[in-house]
Design a protein around this motif. Sequence first.
Motif, PDB file in Angstrom:
ATOM      1  N   ARG A  43       0.879  -1.206  -0.047  1.00 24.16           N
ATOM      2  CA  ARG A  43       0.010  -0.135   0.018  1.00 24.16           C
ATOM      3  C   ARG A  43       0.859   1.180   0.063  1.00 24.16           C
ATOM      4  O   ARG A  43       0.695   2.203  -0.600  1.00 24.16           O
ATOM      5  CB  ARG A  43      -0.978   0.075   1.252  1.00 24.16           C
ATOM      6  N   ALA A  44       1.936   1.346   0.777  1.00 21.60           N
ATOM      7  CA  ALA A  44       2.887   2.350   0.889  1.00 21.60           C
ATOM      8  C   ALA A  44       3.517   2.928  -0.270  1.00 21.60           C
ATOM      9  O   ALA A  44       3.786   3.751  -0.718  1.00 21.60           O
ATOM     10  CB  ALA A  44       3.907   2.136   1.934  1.00 21.60           C
ATOM     11  N   SER A  45       3.727   1.624  -1.189  1.00 22.91           N
ATOM     12  CA  SER A  45       4.188   1.752  -2.447  1.00 22.91           C
ATOM     13  C   SER A  45       3.402   2.252  -3.571  1.00 22.91           C
ATOM     14  O   SER A  45       3.952   3.040  -4.542  1.00 22.91           O
ATOM     15  CB  SER A  45       5.018   0.428  -2.841  1.00 22.91           C
ATOM     16  N   VAL A  46       2.102   2.064  -3.467  1.00 26.29           N
ATOM     17  CA  VAL A  46       1.191   2.214  -4.546  1.00 26.29           C
ATOM     18  C   VAL A  46      -0.026   3.451  -4.084  1.00 26.29           C
ATOM     19  O   VAL A  46       0.055   4.311  -5.191  1.00 26.29           O
ATOM     20  CB  VAL A  46       0.346   1.101  -4.978  1.00 26.29           C
ATOM     21  N   GLU A  47      -0.383   3.385  -2.891  1.00 24.22           N
ATOM     22  CA  GLU A  47      -1.519   4.466  -2.556  1.00 24.22           C
ATOM     23  C   GLU A  47      -0.865   5.859  -2.861  1.00 24.22           C
ATOM     24  O   GLU A  47      -1.637   6.765  -3.292  1.00 24.22           O
ATOM     25  CB  GLU A  47      -2.352   4.082  -1.519  1.00 24.22           C
ATOM     26  N   PRO A  48       0.126   6.384  -2.394  1.00 19.88           N
ATOM     27  CA  PRO A  48       0.398   7.797  -2.296  1.00 19.88           C
ATOM     28  C   PRO A  48       1.002   8.218  -3.833  1.00 19.88           C
ATOM     29  O   PRO A  48       0.320   9.133  -4.195  1.00 19.88           O
ATOM     30  CB  PRO A  48       1.935   7.569  -1.620  1.00 19.88           C
ATOM     31  N   MET A  49       1.400   7.261  -4.754  1.00 18.44           N
ATOM     32  CA  MET A  49       1.495   7.562  -6.072  1.00 18.44           C
ATOM     33  C   MET A  49       0.239   7.560  -6.752  1.00 18.44           C
ATOM     34  O   MET A  49      -0.252   8.452  -7.532  1.00 18.44           O
ATOM     35  CB  MET A  49       2.352   6.420  -6.788  1.00 18.44           C
ATOM     36  N   ALA A  50      -0.773   6.657  -6.447  1.00 17.70           N
ATOM     37  CA  ALA A  50      -2.065   6.859  -6.804  1.00 17.70           C
ATOM     38  C   ALA A  50      -2.704   8.107  -6.618  1.00 17.70           C
ATOM     39  O   ALA A  50      -3.190   8.882  -7.395  1.00 17.70           O
ATOM     40  CB  ALA A  50      -3.114   5.678  -6.303  1.00 17.70           C
ATOM     41  N   ALA A  51      -2.481   8.735  -5.379  1.00 15.89           N
ATOM     42  CA  ALA A  51      -3.053  10.059  -4.899  1.00 15.89           C
ATOM     43  C   ALA A  51      -2.264  11.006  -5.922  1.00 15.89           C
ATOM     44  O   ALA A  51      -2.979  12.002  -6.287  1.00 15.89           O
ATOM     45  CB  ALA A  51      -2.718  10.309  -3.435  1.00 15.89           C
TER      46      ALA A  51
END
Length: 180
Positions: A43-51
């Motif tokens: 999640r830490a790898s994906v969700e910030p970039m998604a935001a």
Amino acid sequence: MRRKAGATVNPMTAWNIYDPRVIEWRLRGPDRDRVLHELSELRASVEPMAARLAATRARPGQWAALTQAAIDMVAHANHADQADYLQADERFHRALLEASGNAMFAALGDVVASVLAGRTRHELMPHEANEQALRLHGDVAALIRQGDGEAARQAMTRIVDESDRAMARRLCSRAPGSRD
């Protein structure tokens, strides 16, 4: 499983570890703590970039879905360990991944939902939601609407980090010999 042949146990390297059924099975096992932390790292790898991506790619309906999910989380904040809060939280994170405009990220919606459901199912959610986390969900929705990708990324990083720390605290407090 094959008809008339029985079941074959494959090595873990052959599993689809993103399958929600496999995630749930692993969460019921003895390595639950490690699995939850691995999922938090994903999640830490994906969700910030998604935001960050959503700030430039989200459509108005997606902004509305993010905002409504954040509002619904606040509405159910006094029962964060119950189904209504979980549903709102899942809607928020699925909407975020979809708003990124990245089909690979959007396809991880079931994985993130499995993490959130696992926290609730395994009693790792507090009864009352963390006020800062609630505020940050609203901030992410607003920052995406404003087109501020870097600030949305930072706020989402804080959400995922807080979630991982909260799970670790609850797991430690439930460990044998803890003082809680």
